[in-house]
Write a protein that holds these residues in place. Structure first.
Motif, PDB file in Angstrom:
ATOM      1  N   VAL A  18      32.876   6.892  26.957  1.00  0.00           N
ATOM      2  CA  VAL A  18      31.737   7.740  27.317  1.00  0.00           C
ATOM      3  C   VAL A  18      32.289   8.835  28.226  1.00  0.00           C
ATOM      4  O   VAL A  18      33.131   8.579  29.090  1.00  0.00           O
ATOM      5  CB  VAL A  18      30.592   6.937  28.005  1.00  0.00           C
ATOM      6  CG1 VAL A  18      31.034   6.292  29.296  1.00  0.00           C
ATOM      7  CG2 VAL A  18      29.362   7.807  28.214  1.00  0.00           C
ATOM      8  N   TYR A  19      31.830  10.070  27.992  1.00  0.00           N
ATOM      9  CA  TYR A  19      32.365  11.182  28.775  1.00  0.00           C
ATOM     10  C   TYR A  19      31.345  12.314  28.868  1.00  0.00           C
ATOM     11  O   TYR A  19      30.402  12.391  28.087  1.00  0.00           O
ATOM     12  CB  TYR A  19      33.679  11.699  28.172  1.00  0.00           C
ATOM     13  CG  TYR A  19      33.576  12.139  26.736  1.00  0.00           C
ATOM     14  CD1 TYR A  19      33.354  13.473  26.409  1.00  0.00           C
ATOM     15  CD2 TYR A  19      33.714  11.222  25.699  1.00  0.00           C
ATOM     16  CE1 TYR A  19      33.261  13.884  25.097  1.00  0.00           C
ATOM     17  CE2 TYR A  19      33.629  11.621  24.373  1.00  0.00           C
ATOM     18  CZ  TYR A  19      33.406  12.949  24.079  1.00  0.00           C
ATOM     19  OH  TYR A  19      33.315  13.349  22.774  1.00  0.00           O
ATOM     20  N   ALA A  20      31.589  13.177  29.832  1.00  0.00           N
ATOM     21  CA  ALA A  20      30.725  14.343  30.028  1.00  0.00           C
ATOM     22  C   ALA A  20      31.103  15.430  29.040  1.00  0.00           C
ATOM     23  O   ALA A  20      32.277  15.679  28.790  1.00  0.00           O
ATOM     24  CB  ALA A  20      30.876  14.861  31.454  1.00  0.00           C
ATOM     25  N   LEU A  21      30.096  16.055  28.455  1.00  0.00           N
ATOM     26  CA  LEU A  21      30.308  17.258  27.657  1.00  0.00           C
ATOM     27  C   LEU A  21      30.453  18.420  28.641  1.00  0.00           C
ATOM     28  O   LEU A  21      30.156  18.268  29.835  1.00  0.00           O
ATOM     29  CB  LEU A  21      29.117  17.461  26.723  1.00  0.00           C
ATOM     30  CG  LEU A  21      28.963  16.386  25.636  1.00  0.00           C
ATOM     31  CD1 LEU A  21      27.606  16.511  24.943  1.00  0.00           C
ATOM     32  CD2 LEU A  21      30.086  16.478  24.628  1.00  0.00           C
ATOM     33  N   GLN A  42      36.864  25.067  22.457  1.00  0.00           N
ATOM     34  CA  GLN A  42      37.557  25.677  23.594  1.00  0.00           C
ATOM     35  C   GLN A  42      38.730  24.787  23.969  1.00  0.00           C
ATOM     36  O   GLN A  42      38.617  23.569  23.944  1.00  0.00           O
ATOM     37  CB  GLN A  42      36.634  25.792  24.807  1.00  0.00           C
ATOM     38  CG  GLN A  42      35.449  26.698  24.614  1.00  0.00           C
ATOM     39  CD  GLN A  42      34.567  26.714  25.865  1.00  0.00           C
ATOM     40  OE1 GLN A  42      34.683  25.867  26.737  1.00  0.00           O
ATOM     41  NE2 GLN A  42      33.674  27.679  25.920  1.00  0.00           N
ATOM     42  N   THR A  43      39.846  25.387  24.336  1.00  0.00           N
ATOM     43  CA  THR A  43      40.982  24.615  24.817  1.00  0.00           C
ATOM     44  C   THR A  43      41.029  24.697  26.336  1.00  0.00           C
ATOM     45  O   THR A  43      40.492  25.629  26.936  1.00  0.00           O
ATOM     46  CB  THR A  43      42.313  25.123  24.226  1.00  0.00           C
ATOM     47  OG1 THR A  43      42.483  26.482  24.599  1.00  0.00           O
ATOM     48  CG2 THR A  43      42.339  24.991  22.719  1.00  0.00           C
ATOM     49  N   GLY A  44      41.634  23.696  26.930  1.00  0.00           N
ATOM     50  CA  GLY A  44      41.763  23.661  28.380  1.00  0.00           C
ATOM     51  C   GLY A  44      40.538  23.129  29.104  1.00  0.00           C
ATOM     52  O   GLY A  44      40.496  23.114  30.329  1.00  0.00           O
ATOM     53  N   VAL A  45      39.529  22.658  28.365  1.00  0.00           N
ATOM     54  CA  VAL A  45      38.332  22.103  28.993  1.00  0.00           C
ATOM     55  C   VAL A  45      38.654  20.697  29.490  1.00  0.00           C
ATOM     56  O   VAL A  45      39.144  19.852  28.736  1.00  0.00           O
ATOM     57  CB  VAL A  45      37.141  22.068  28.008  1.00  0.00           C
ATOM     58  CG1 VAL A  45      35.935  21.375  28.636  1.00  0.00           C
ATOM     59  CG2 VAL A  45      36.780  23.469  27.556  1.00  0.00           C
ATOM     60  N   VAL A  46      38.381  20.449  30.765  1.00  0.00           N
ATOM     61  CA  VAL A  46      38.629  19.144  31.371  1.00  0.00           C
ATOM     62  C   VAL A  46      37.314  18.383  31.451  1.00  0.00           C
ATOM     63  O   VAL A  46      36.303  18.928  31.903  1.00  0.00           O
ATOM     64  CB  VAL A  46      39.247  19.291  32.785  1.00  0.00           C
ATOM     65  CG1 VAL A  46      39.431  17.937  33.448  1.00  0.00           C
ATOM     66  CG2 VAL A  46      40.570  20.037  32.706  1.00  0.00           C
ATOM     67  N   THR A  47      37.336  17.156  30.986  1.00  0.00           N
ATOM     68  CA  THR A  47      36.145  16.314  31.033  1.00  0.00           C
ATOM     69  C   THR A  47      36.535  14.938  31.531  1.00  0.00           C
ATOM     70  O   THR A  47      37.650  14.483  31.313  1.00  0.00           O
ATOM     71  CB  THR A  47      35.449  16.253  29.656  1.00  0.00           C
ATOM     72  OG1 THR A  47      34.227  15.548  29.785  1.00  0.00           O
ATOM     73  CG2 THR A  47      36.315  15.599  28.614  1.00  0.00           C
TER      74      THR A  47
END
Length: 153
Positions: free
Chosen positions: A121-124, A102-107
């Motif tokens: 380290v980041y949120a899915l 998906q594009t435009g997903v902010v994490t």
């Protein structure tokens, strides 16, 4: 008296010249520490180690405002733009996908640079932003090592 006045002006000029240089260095330093090409040393997802076979030959490039992942065939598998908040350590990173399922997903996540290694380290999607370099549910982490010029290709 005249000599003192000249020294005072010289000192003021040095201070004025030095201040912008210091300001520029500190504002550019975080991204300069990150930019480069990396291989993935290890990874963790949802609190468990990622199978090293899944990470073999993957390459991550970090630019001034982009992060791109490539598989072993050098096919782009993920791309995002990013911004940093560097007031605290570890730095906070916000990524917006430009290519992925998906594009435009902010994490949101955390990132730390130490010599030739980077921890990220980041949120899915649908996960909570991490507060430490350890994953929980819907979180992912990678330890990256900068590649040597001879290893690139």
């Amino acid at each position: 008296m005249i000599r003192t006045h000249i020294y005072a002006r010289l000192a003021l000029a040095l201070v004025l010249i030095g201040v912008p240089a210091c300001t520029n260095q500190s504002s550019e330093q975080p991204k300069a520490k990150l930019t480069g090409e990396y291989r993935i040393v290890s990874g963790e997802r949802n609190g468990a180690a990622i199978d090293p076979k899944e990470l073999d030959d993957a390459v991550i490039t970090i630019g001034e405002s982009t992060i791109t992942a490539y598989d072993k065939e050098r096919k782009e598998t993920f791309a995002a733009t990013y911004t940093l908040e560097t007031k605290r350590k570890p730095w906070e990173i916000t990524m917006t996908s430009t290519q992925a399922p998906q594009t435009g997903v902010v994490t949101k996540g955390l990132i730390e640079a130490d010599k030739d290694k980077v921890k990220l380290v980041y949120a899915l999607p649908d996960g909570k932003p991490p507060t430490e370099f350890k994953t929980g549910e819907q979180q992912q982490m990678f330890v990256l090592a900068k590649t040597e010029p001879a290893q690139r290709g």
